[in-house]
Design a protein around this motif. Sequence first.
Motif, PDB file in Angstrom:
ATOM      1  N   ALA A 427     -22.381  -1.509  17.705  1.00 45.78           N
ATOM      2  CA  ALA A 427     -22.148  -1.710  16.273  1.00 45.78           C
ATOM      3  C   ALA A 427     -21.279  -2.938  16.052  1.00 45.78           C
ATOM      4  CB  ALA A 427     -21.467  -0.475  15.697  1.00 45.78           C
ATOM      5  N   PRO A 428     -21.901  -4.058  15.648  1.00 46.08           N
ATOM      6  CA  PRO A 428     -21.074  -5.209  15.302  1.00 46.08           C
ATOM      7  C   PRO A 428     -20.314  -4.910  14.014  1.00 46.08           C
ATOM      8  CG  PRO A 428     -23.371  -5.621  14.706  1.00 46.08           C
ATOM      9  CD  PRO A 428     -23.326  -4.293  15.400  1.00 46.08           C
ATOM     10  N   ILE A 429     -19.382  -5.783  13.650  1.00 45.83           N
ATOM     11  CA  ILE A 429     -18.707  -5.570  12.366  1.00 45.83           C
ATOM     12  C   ILE A 429     -19.505  -6.324  11.312  1.00 45.83           C
ATOM     13  CG2 ILE A 429     -16.608  -6.033  11.046  1.00 45.83           C
ATOM     14  CD1 ILE A 429     -15.025  -5.523  13.598  1.00 45.83           C
ATOM     15  N   VAL A 430     -20.090  -5.587  10.423  1.00 44.24           N
ATOM     16  CA  VAL A 430     -20.896  -6.223   9.375  1.00 44.24           C
ATOM     17  C   VAL A 430     -19.989  -6.403   8.167  1.00 44.24           C
ATOM     18  CG1 VAL A 430     -22.965  -6.018   7.950  1.00 44.24           C
ATOM     19  CG2 VAL A 430     -22.956  -5.110  10.286  1.00 44.24           C
ATOM     20  N   ASN A 431     -19.663  -7.652   7.894  1.00 43.02           N
ATOM     21  CA  ASN A 431     -18.746  -7.923   6.789  1.00 43.02           C
ATOM     22  C   ASN A 431     -19.352  -9.030   5.940  1.00 43.02           C
ATOM     23  OD1 ASN A 431     -16.765  -8.744   5.076  1.00 43.02           O
ATOM     24  ND2 ASN A 431     -15.162  -8.949   6.634  1.00 43.02           N
ATOM     25  N   ARG A 432     -19.927  -8.645   4.798  1.00 35.05           N
ATOM     26  CA  ARG A 432     -20.607  -9.644   3.966  1.00 35.05           C
ATOM     27  C   ARG A 432     -19.744 -10.045   2.767  1.00 35.05           C
ATOM     28  NH1 ARG A 432     -25.474  -6.438   5.582  1.00 35.05           N
ATOM     29  NH2 ARG A 432     -26.233  -7.654   7.340  1.00 35.05           N
ATOM     30  N   ALA A 433     -18.418  -9.778   2.889  1.00 34.69           N
ATOM     31  CA  ALA A 433     -17.539  -9.998   1.732  1.00 34.69           C
ATOM     32  C   ALA A 433     -17.457 -11.467   1.327  1.00 34.69           C
ATOM     33  CB  ALA A 433     -16.144  -9.477   2.052  1.00 34.69           C
ATOM     34  N   LEU A 434     -17.690 -12.391   2.280  1.00 37.04           N
ATOM     35  CA  LEU A 434     -17.545 -13.807   1.921  1.00 37.04           C
ATOM     36  C   LEU A 434     -18.871 -14.461   1.507  1.00 37.04           C
ATOM     37  CD1 LEU A 434     -14.834 -15.330   4.285  1.00 37.04           C
ATOM     38  CD2 LEU A 434     -14.586 -14.111   2.142  1.00 37.04           C
ATOM     39  N   PHE A 435     -19.880 -13.634   1.317  1.00 35.37           N
ATOM     40  CA  PHE A 435     -21.130 -14.153   0.736  1.00 35.37           C
ATOM     41  C   PHE A 435     -21.134 -13.829  -0.756  1.00 35.37           C
ATOM     42  CE2 PHE A 435     -22.809 -13.607   5.116  1.00 35.37           C
ATOM     43  CZ  PHE A 435     -23.402 -14.846   5.278  1.00 35.37           C
ATOM     44  N   GLU A 436     -21.358 -14.833  -1.587  1.00 37.06           N
ATOM     45  CA  GLU A 436     -21.459 -14.561  -3.030  1.00 37.06           C
ATOM     46  C   GLU A 436     -22.923 -14.556  -3.435  1.00 37.06           C
ATOM     47  OE1 GLU A 436     -18.967 -17.219  -5.297  1.00 37.06           O
ATOM     48  OE2 GLU A 436     -17.235 -16.754  -4.037  1.00 37.06           O
ATOM     49  N   LYS A 437     -23.308 -13.548  -4.170  1.00 38.90           N
ATOM     50  CA  LYS A 437     -24.713 -13.377  -4.584  1.00 38.90           C
ATOM     51  C   LYS A 437     -25.109 -14.432  -5.624  1.00 38.90           C
ATOM     52  CE  LYS A 437     -25.804  -8.516  -4.220  1.00 38.90           C
ATOM     53  NZ  LYS A 437     -24.684  -7.565  -4.231  1.00 38.90           N
ATOM     54  N   PRO A 438     -26.392 -14.769  -5.691  1.00 39.16           N
ATOM     55  CA  PRO A 438     -26.830 -15.688  -6.746  1.00 39.16           C
ATOM     56  C   PRO A 438     -26.630 -15.055  -8.129  1.00 39.16           C
ATOM     57  CG  PRO A 438     -28.622 -15.218  -5.184  1.00 39.16           C
ATOM     58  CD  PRO A 438     -27.486 -14.342  -4.798  1.00 39.16           C
ATOM     59  N   LEU A 439     -26.330 -15.874  -9.104  1.00 35.75           N
ATOM     60  CA  LEU A 439     -26.239 -15.359 -10.481  1.00 35.75           C
ATOM     61  C   LEU A 439     -27.646 -15.147 -11.022  1.00 35.75           C
ATOM     62  CD1 LEU A 439     -23.507 -17.647 -12.114  1.00 35.75           C
ATOM     63  CD2 LEU A 439     -23.228 -15.397 -11.059  1.00 35.75           C
ATOM     64  N   ALA A 440     -27.753 -14.281 -11.994  1.00 33.75           N
ATOM     65  CA  ALA A 440     -29.055 -14.086 -12.649  1.00 33.75           C
ATOM     66  C   ALA A 440     -29.374 -15.349 -13.453  1.00 33.75           C
ATOM     67  CB  ALA A 440     -28.983 -12.878 -13.566  1.00 33.75           C
ATOM     68  N   ARG A 441     -30.661 -15.549 -13.686  1.00 26.38           N
ATOM     69  CA  ARG A 441     -31.151 -16.777 -14.317  1.00 26.38           C
ATOM     70  C   ARG A 441     -30.380 -17.177 -15.594  1.00 26.38           C
ATOM     71  NH1 ARG A 441     -36.133 -19.726 -14.288  1.00 26.38           N
ATOM     72  NH2 ARG A 441     -36.998 -18.758 -12.443  1.00 26.38           N
ATOM     73  N   GLY A 442     -30.215 -16.214 -16.497  1.00 26.72           N
ATOM     74  CA  GLY A 442     -29.573 -16.521 -17.782  1.00 26.72           C
ATOM     75  C   GLY A 442     -28.146 -17.004 -17.591  1.00 26.72           C
ATOM     76  N   GLU A 443     -27.412 -16.280 -16.747  1.00 24.93           N
ATOM     77  CA  GLU A 443     -26.014 -16.638 -16.513  1.00 24.93           C
ATOM     78  C   GLU A 443     -25.927 -17.974 -15.767  1.00 24.93           C
ATOM     79  OE1 GLU A 443     -22.065 -14.557 -14.648  1.00 24.93           O
ATOM     80  OE2 GLU A 443     -23.935 -13.427 -14.579  1.00 24.93           O
ATOM     81  N   ALA A 444     -26.850 -18.167 -14.825  1.00 23.54           N
ATOM     82  CA  ALA A 444     -26.847 -19.409 -14.033  1.00 23.54           C
ATOM     83  C   ALA A 444     -26.970 -20.623 -14.956  1.00 23.54           C
ATOM     84  CB  ALA A 444     -27.991 -19.381 -13.026  1.00 23.54           C
ATOM     85  N   ALA A 445     -27.796 -20.515 -15.957  1.00 25.33           N
ATOM     86  CA  ALA A 445     -28.054 -21.657 -16.851  1.00 25.33           C
ATOM     87  C   ALA A 445     -26.792 -22.119 -17.579  1.00 25.33           C
ATOM     88  CB  ALA A 445     -29.147 -21.285 -17.852  1.00 25.33           C
ATOM     89  N   THR A 446     -25.784 -21.246 -17.661  1.00 25.28           N
ATOM     90  CA  THR A 446     -24.577 -21.615 -18.404  1.00 25.28           C
ATOM     91  C   THR A 446     -23.534 -22.304 -17.521  1.00 25.28           C
ATOM     92  OG1 THR A 446     -23.437 -19.538 -17.928  1.00 25.28           O
ATOM     93  CG2 THR A 446     -24.869 -19.555 -19.876  1.00 25.28           C
ATOM     94  N   VAL A 447     -23.804 -22.359 -16.200  1.00 22.35           N
ATOM     95  CA  VAL A 447     -22.783 -22.902 -15.281  1.00 22.35           C
ATOM     96  C   VAL A 447     -22.819 -24.437 -15.279  1.00 22.35           C
ATOM     97  CG1 VAL A 447     -22.069 -23.029 -12.849  1.00 22.35           C
ATOM     98  CG2 VAL A 447     -22.915 -20.869 -13.794  1.00 22.35           C
TER      99      VAL A 447
END
Length: 647
Positions: A427-447
């Motif tokens: 069992a490796p240590i699975v740590n995905r805390a430093l990955f940020e998910k993509p924003l949804a399309r609508g929210e992305a357009a405002t960035v």
Amino acid sequence: MDLNVAQKLIEAHLVHGRMQAGEEIGISVDQTLTQDATGTLVMLELEAMGLDYARTKLSVQYVDHNLIQEDYRNADDHLFLRSAAQRFGLWYSRPGNGVSHPCHQENFGKPGCTLLGSDSHTCAAGAIGMLAIGAGGLEVAQAIAGEPFFTRMPEIWGVRLTGSLPDWVSAKDVILEMLRRHGVDGGTCRIIEYHGPGLDGLSAMDRHVIANMGAELGATASVFPSDRETRRFLHAWQRESDWRELLADPHASYDIEEEIDLASLEPLIALPSSPGNVRAVWQVSGEPVHQCYIGSSANPGYRDFAVAAAIMDDKVVHPRVSFDINPTSRAQLELLTREGCVLELLRAGARLHQAGCNGCIGMGQAPATDTFSLRTVPRNFPGRSGTPEDKVCLVSPETAAASALTGQITDPRTLEMTYPRIADPDAPIVNRALFEKPLARGEAATVALHKGPNIASLPEFDALPDAFDLPVLLKMGDNVSTDEILPAGARVLPFRSNIPRIAEFAFERIDDAYAQRAHDTGDHCVVGGSNYGQGSSREHAALAPRFLGLRMVIAKRFARIHAQNLVNFGVLALTFADGGDYDAIESGDVLHVEDIHAALSSGSPLIVRIAAKNRQIEVRHAMTPRQVDYLLHGGALNWTKARLHAA
Ligand code: MIC
């Protein structure tokens, strides 16, 4: 018809052309990978294209190369990349999370899918049955915008592995054996597919080591089947649902066939300063060593560090040696800590660095002048470590650790201890805390894109003229790498998002007066030997000289990614019809070329005239009609803009 794994992957993604070696094919791209050193340009290209939102199934922006924050520049780039990932719908892997290639394999890679990455070592993901290809940033930007990737159909080179590795010999020695046999251009226009019973003893991360350095052979990709071991690996990373079996059909054949008996291998070393300069370690043992270095995308697995820790076995490294440990990801570092390896390494005198590429591209850990540095990294081109007179050798973790203890190049088989054979923990240590998910399309357009003062917009280039007179500003030999055309390292990398500024370093390692001469001259050309532009995919190696007026390169032969990068930025890449004519051109000659457009479109040779010598030379191009079109527009960006405009 029975197909091999590479053919199955290509067939499933083919949107243009036929699977005939040498013909242009277009393949759809499922996933993309960008890293910070090449990714800032990719994001600027997406901006210039006016992309709304990523059209791939998954795209990830990593930050792993430019981690030294000596001033605001790299930190500004990180903020820019984060904002761009949010704006265009990409995943964002934060600084310190780790090197793109192993992180991608562990967290996102999917057997049966295609991956295009703006890093030459993207081929590493072939370890889990992906068709993973390194390319210039512009092509990755096009892929993010939903365009296929075009290349010539490579030959498929089947390497059958038999037997199992002896004690003290590991995956790095397998790929060094390939380099010993075939040199740094042996894989050009080929996909290397590993198969056979020897695979049973190679873990998914061992396969990564071998697949990664397919780039050093100049291969288009490296491919492994997706089998039980791939399933185990994905299960351990809590992604078993991403697994699917992908094996060669029983009677599949290969364009080229080769066999390696793993049991016959011995510890190998690539001597300075080429990955192809391979010898047996015992042949050079005894030379004093000043640095031993474990880590990088070429030996990223738990095993690679754990074996070094076990070899230390309560001993302390030789007083002369700097023992540098570069963990490849935060998750691996956590695991190495949990398993006690970090403690072992520190007690032995290791210098522990943050997770990232670090010294592999000269971001710190530069060795002392004219001293041997034994590293598990993928390449050792001259000066890449940051020290102009470096003596970097490529070795396995076993050889690096053994040499750290003795202070001299040491064949690990001579250590008086039992070989510590290391298996991956269940069992490796699975740590995905430093990955940020993509924003949804609508929210992305405002960035809004966050651009610090170091981020300059892309320069604009004119279309290709039909005739020109070009002075030769440089004549180079064989195997010039993109590290020599446009260096990396702590001094230069911070300018990756500022083309006018980074252009000042162009060809510095070969001739430090080039940039000034180019600046004074304007339009010009350079001449190269064989395998010109090997190594890194950095498009800066084409873009920066183009910015200084480079319009044409004539070489004996080009490395794949750099040839495409030249075309992408409107530079004519031509080869000698007769290799002997290389001797006829000297630095300072003025080359006259005319009727360029007609010759490019018809595929007929071009004639280069050297009036002062009353001499003419025939040169050729190997471009597809699509590449010719890019070139006539002054590059792929102009071409893409024209297309978007017309639509
Ligand atoms: C390399 O190993 O040479 C690099 C640095 O990862 C490059 C990418 C770059 O130049 O940013 C590569 O392999 O393409």
